[in-house]
Design a protein around this motif. Sequence first.
Motif, PDB file in Angstrom:
ATOM      1  N   ASP A  24      -6.515  96.207 -88.257  1.00  0.00           N
ATOM      2  CA  ASP A  24      -7.908  95.660 -88.532  1.00  0.00           C
ATOM      3  C   ASP A  24      -8.363  94.312 -87.743  1.00  0.00           C
ATOM      4  N   TRP A  33      -8.659  85.660 -87.961  1.00  0.00           N
ATOM      5  CA  TRP A  33      -7.714  84.790 -88.495  1.00  0.00           C
ATOM      6  C   TRP A  33      -7.491  83.318 -88.009  1.00  0.00           C
ATOM      7  N   LYS A  72     -11.490  90.250 -94.526  1.00  0.00           N
ATOM      8  CA  LYS A  72     -11.282  91.133 -95.798  1.00  0.00           C
ATOM      9  C   LYS A  72     -11.607  92.499 -95.272  1.00  0.00           C
ATOM     10  N   THR A  91      -6.365  94.707 -96.012  1.00  0.00           N
ATOM     11  CA  THR A  91      -5.963  93.545 -96.261  1.00  0.00           C
ATOM     12  C   THR A  91      -5.400  93.451 -97.966  1.00  0.00           C
TER      13      THR A  91
END
Length: 494
Positions: free
Chosen positions: A52, A254, A349, A353
Amino acid sequence: MTTPDKKIAIVGAGVFGLSTALHLARNGYRDVTVYDYQPYDQNAYSPFDGCDAASADVNKIYRCSYGDETEYQDLAFSGRPIWLEWNAAIASTPADKLPRGLTPSTKLFEDCGFMRISSDAVMSDYDKHCISELEKVGLKHHQHVLTDVEDMERLWGKEGNWRPKVAAFAAFTEGKRDGFMDTSAGLTYADKSCTWARYLCEKAGVKFVLGPLKGKFDQLVVDTSTGGKVVRGLKTADGKTHPADVVIAAAGGWTPSIVPEVSGALETTAGSVVTIQLPSHRKDLWDKYSPKNFPVFAYGLTGHESPEYGGFYGFPRTPEGKIKIGYRGRKWTNYQSQAATGRRLSVPKTKYTADPQVNLPLKAITNLKAVIAEMFPDLTAVGITDTRMCWYTDSIDNNFLIDYVPGYDDTLFVASGGSGHGFKFLPVLGKHVVNALEKKNDQFTPLWRWRTAKPGEHANGLEEGEFGGRNLADLEMATEADWKFPNTVERSKL
C-alpha cells in the motif's frame, strides 16, 4: 556530515529509500541496510498483494515538462537515458537471473507520450510555461500544441503511432480545449521499477530487512545522555535493536508518524484512483487503450493549482488490461492521535491497514465518473472494477524535503515530500540525496533543505489542518454501488 565509513539505516523501500540506497552503495558506502514492513522480496511490490505504499503501484506518469520549475525539468531529463538503459538491461538478462516479478519482456519505461489537456479553449499559463522553458533549452521539438497546425504536422512526421493517440481525445478537445502532446514523456511501471531497483541495490551490496515484524519500524533509539539528542539506531517490531550512525526516514506517507518534527513541512495526503479492468473479449478496447495507440493524459492539471473540478490524469492499459484514472483536484487526509505523543497527524489509511479503507470519498468518485463518461464513454459499460487511495506526503511547496532533522547532531535525516511527482526520478534522485547527506551543494540540495510553514501562509493545504474539509472522518464515503455509471453523471461541487 555523513561519510562512507558510517553505518546507514534507511526506513522505507519505496522510491526515495531505494534510490538513496543505490547511490550510497555506488558512492562507496558499504554498510547500508533498508528496513520495510512489506515482504517485497516475495510480493514484488504488487498493489494487489498487500502493498500500500505510493511506490507500490501499477504505473506513474513520466514527464519532463515542469512549467517554470526548471530544476525538476532538468532532473527528469537526466534520468530518461537511464530508464531506457534499464529497459535494455532487463531485455538482455536471462529469465532465471531476474528477480521475482520480472521477465525479459518487462518494460519499466513506456515512452507513449503525454497529452496535457486544458480546462478550456485557452491553454493554461502553466502549460505555456512548460513549452517556453523547454524552448529556451532547445527542447521544444518534443512539444506539439493541439491548435498549432505546424506543430501537429511535425508530430505526424515523427516516428511513432501519434495519430490514434491524438484522435482518442478528439471528441473531447476539438473546438473546446487546447493542450499539447509531449513526445518525451510516458509512464513507468512502478511496481516493476521498484523490483528492479531493489535488485540493483542488492547487487551493489545493500542489505534489506523485510517483513511485518523484523522489517517494521517501531521506534528510534535516541541517546540523550550528553544533554542533546543523538540517534543511535532503530528498533523493529520484533523487539530487536539495530545500531546505526545515521537513520534516514524515507517512508513516504508514514514519514510524519516516524519523525513528527516534519509536521510543519509535510502532510500525509491521498489522491483518489479508480481502475477499469478491460474484459478479455473486448479486443477493440484492448487495442484502443494500448500504449501503442493511447498516451498518458492529464486534464485540468495546472501545476500547483487546479480548477474546482480539475486535476484528473490517466494511463493506457497495463499488459494485464487495467486502466488507471486518478483525481488530485482535492487531496484527502486521515488525522489520528499518535500513541507515543498524543499529537494529531494525518496517516495512511488503506485497504491493508489495521483499520481498512476500502473505498473513496463520494465526491471523488462522483467527479471521476463524470470525467470518464465525458472523455471515454466506451468505458462506462465496462465500469469501475477497483478503487484505491494513494497516500503521499505533500510538502508545503511541492518541493521534496531532503535534509537533516534539526536537533539530532546529524544522525537523523529525512528524504520525503514526494508530493505526488517523485517516482520518475528513481534512477537519479539518490545522487542528490547523497550530496545532501555529505553536505555538498548541487543544483537541487538548496531547494530541498529543511523548512516549515509560517503561520497564516498558504502551505499546499497543510495550513488547513484537521478541520479543513479534507479529513476522511468528516466525509461521506462511497460504496461499491456508487461505482456504477448512471445514464448521466454530474460533477460534484466540492
